[in-house]
Motif scaffolding. Structure first.
Motif, mmCIF file in Angstrom:
data_model
loop_
_atom_site.group_PDB
_atom_site.id
_atom_site.type_symbol
_atom_site.label_atom_id
_atom_site.label_comp_id
_atom_site.label_asym_id
_atom_site.label_seq_id
_atom_site.Cartn_x
_atom_site.Cartn_y
_atom_site.Cartn_z
ATOM 1 N N GLU A 2 0.811 -1.212 0.000
ATOM 2 C CA GLU A 2 0.000 0.000 0.000
ATOM 3 C C GLU A 2 0.851 1.272 0.000
ATOM 4 O OE1 GLU A 2 -4.204 1.033 -0.014
ATOM 5 O OE2 GLU A 2 -3.049 -0.790 -0.329
ATOM 6 N N SER A 25 1.920 2.209 10.520
ATOM 7 C CA SER A 25 0.683 2.175 9.748
ATOM 8 C C SER A 25 0.017 0.811 9.877
ATOM 9 C CB SER A 25 0.955 2.467 8.272
ATOM 10 O OG SER A 25 -0.228 2.348 7.506
ATOM 11 N N TYR A 27 -1.720 -0.173 7.387
ATOM 12 C CA TYR A 27 -1.660 -0.642 6.001
ATOM 13 C C TYR A 27 -0.326 -1.346 5.753
ATOM 14 C CZ TYR A 27 -5.663 2.382 4.918
ATOM 15 O OH TYR A 27 -6.901 2.971 4.884
ATOM 16 N N ASP A 95 -2.037 6.476 7.926
ATOM 17 C CA ASP A 95 -3.398 5.965 7.795
ATOM 18 C C ASP A 95 -4.390 7.085 7.497
ATOM 19 O OD1 ASP A 95 -2.126 3.653 8.443
ATOM 20 O OD2 ASP A 95 -3.301 3.207 10.236
ATOM 21 N N LYS A 96 -4.191 8.257 8.114
ATOM 22 C CA LYS A 96 -5.076 9.399 7.857
ATOM 23 C C LYS A 96 -4.976 9.841 6.404
ATOM 24 C CE LYS A 96 -4.815 11.170 12.588
ATOM 25 N NZ LYS A 96 -4.271 12.241 13.470
ATOM 26 N N GLY A 99 -6.481 7.225 4.030
ATOM 27 C CA GLY A 99 -7.931 7.331 4.119
ATOM 28 C C GLY A 99 -8.460 8.526 3.344
ATOM 29 N N ALA A 100 -7.753 9.654 3.439
ATOM 30 C CA ALA A 100 -8.191 10.873 2.759
ATOM 31 C C ALA A 100 -8.093 10.743 1.245
ATOM 32 C CB ALA A 100 -7.355 12.059 3.243
ATOM 33 N N LYS A 102 -8.195 8.042 -0.544
ATOM 34 C CA LYS A 102 -9.179 7.080 -1.042
ATOM 35 C C LYS A 102 -10.593 7.658 -0.979
ATOM 36 C CE LYS A 102 -6.724 2.749 -0.074
ATOM 37 N NZ LYS A 102 -6.764 1.456 0.667
ATOM 38 N N GLU A 103 -10.920 8.280 0.138
ATOM 39 C CA GLU A 103 -12.262 8.823 0.330
ATOM 40 C C GLU A 103 -12.578 9.923 -0.674
ATOM 41 O OE1 GLU A 103 -14.857 11.145 3.798
ATOM 42 O OE2 GLU A 103 -12.963 10.150 4.298
#
Length: 350
Positions: A2, A25, A27, A95-96, A99-100, A102-103
């Motif tokens: 990742e 992480s 991931y 991770d933040k 997530g951002a 991808k979102e």
């Protein structure tokens, strides 16, 4: 895979372990440590860290830009981050950012960078201009250029796969990389603390930059030529903001903070004139202020040097203007001396 975190390493035995421990992480991730010809025990320390995510590459010294480029070439992650061997990532930031990205279905995530001085963390005031936004671009938000370094960012691998850092220069070598990466990318900005940039307490790059002032200004001149080409394809407001970031916040302060330390003003004035000739068509307050600063400092040499600099900058000159700039120089020196006294007092207090 990742995420790939790329760390250029050169003589970082005192800090590298803490840096690696800050990289965490949930991931799947790899920590690519490229030992760039270190002469200390950096490689030994890394090899003893119990972390299966570490990949250690040893090679001859080629510099930070070439090291980051090699890291890009071997990275297997969908996303790439950069970290220097004496800095730290913010808690949970990988991770933040993943997530951002991808979102929001964007290409690059930009987070906050803070200064690390010993154990003290200090905000960087100019980062206040960067507000969180889910979807933007460089044309819409030119303030992104405030975060011109490679730090505090998560990049899609596919976006930077064919982009490289400038290996022929050592000062501001990251500017063309990020401008190219941002030019056609969808960007997310987050407020989270992404990166702690260690500026040290003594003998930092800023404190000793006067020793390399000519080299830095020559490098900056080449960078400015290259960025002009990139910026020509973007909106004027991006060029204007970059002028503020580069011509003022970097070059103006580099010259102002160091002109009283250099042994020979020619080593500062000559490359400064060359730099200004590159940006002569850019009509911003930043370029104007930089030109005024160089003309003011030139009177610290002698009248003939002031005339030479004026001719080089294609501005009118006479004895009256020369005396006016001499008065400005006196005020500037007084201001800088008072500033130096305050800084020394702060160090003693700490």
């Amino acid at each position: 895979m990742e995420v790939s975190v790329i760390i250029p390493i050169y003589n970082a035995e005192k800090t590298i372990e803490e840096t690696i421990h800050s990289i965490k992480s949930n991931y799947e991730h790899e920590i690519i440590c490229i030992n760039d010809g270190s002469k200390d025990k950096s490689a030994d320390i890394i090899s003893k860290i119990d972390n299966p995510n570490i990949i250690l590459v040893n090679r001859e010294n080629k510099g930070a830009a070439a090291t980051r480029n090699e890291g890009i070439s071997i990275a297997k992650g969908k996303y790439i981050m950069f970290c220097d061997a004496d800095d730290k990532l913010g808690d949970g930031i990988i991770d933040k950012m993943v997530g951002a990205i991808k979102e929001n279905n964007t290409d690059i995530v930009v987070g906050k960078v803070l200064h690390l001085i010993g154990e003290e963390v200090r905000p960087i005031k100019t980062y206040n201009e960067l507000s969180a936004i889910e979807h933007t671009s460089l044309n819409r938000t030119p303030e992104i250029t405030q975060s011109i370094g490679p730090y505090g960012k998560l990049y899609k691998n596919e976006i930077i796969r064919d982009i490289r850092f400038d290996e022929d220069i050592t000062f501001c070598e990251e500017h063309t990389f990020n401008l190219k990466a941002w030019s056609n990318s969808k960007i997310t900005i987050i407020d989270d603390q992404a990166y702690l940039y260690n500026i040290g307490i003594e003998d930092s790059i800023v404190a000793t930059s006067y020793k390399h002032i000519e080299k830095y200004l020559n490098d900056a001149t080449e960078v400015r030529k290259r960025t002009l080409d990139i910026l020509s394809g973007l909106k004027e407001k991006v060029s204007n903001y970059y002028s503020y970031r580069m011509d003022y916040l970097i070059i103006y302060f580099l010259i102002r903070n160091n002109f009283m330390k250099v042994d020979d003003l020619n080593h500062l004035l000559n490359p400064a004139v060359n730099y200004l000739n590159v940006v002569e068509t850019i009509e911003t307050d930043s370029v104007h202020d930089l030109k005024e600063l160089v003309l003011t400092i030139s009177t610290g040499a002698h009248y003939n040097k002031y005339v030479e600099v004026s001719k080089g900058l294609k501005v009118d000159f006479d004895k009256k203007t020369y005396r006016n700039y001499q008065m400005k120089l006196l005020k500037l020196k007084t201001k800088m001396n008072l500033r130096n006294i305050r800084n020394k007092s702060k160090k003693i207090a700490h």
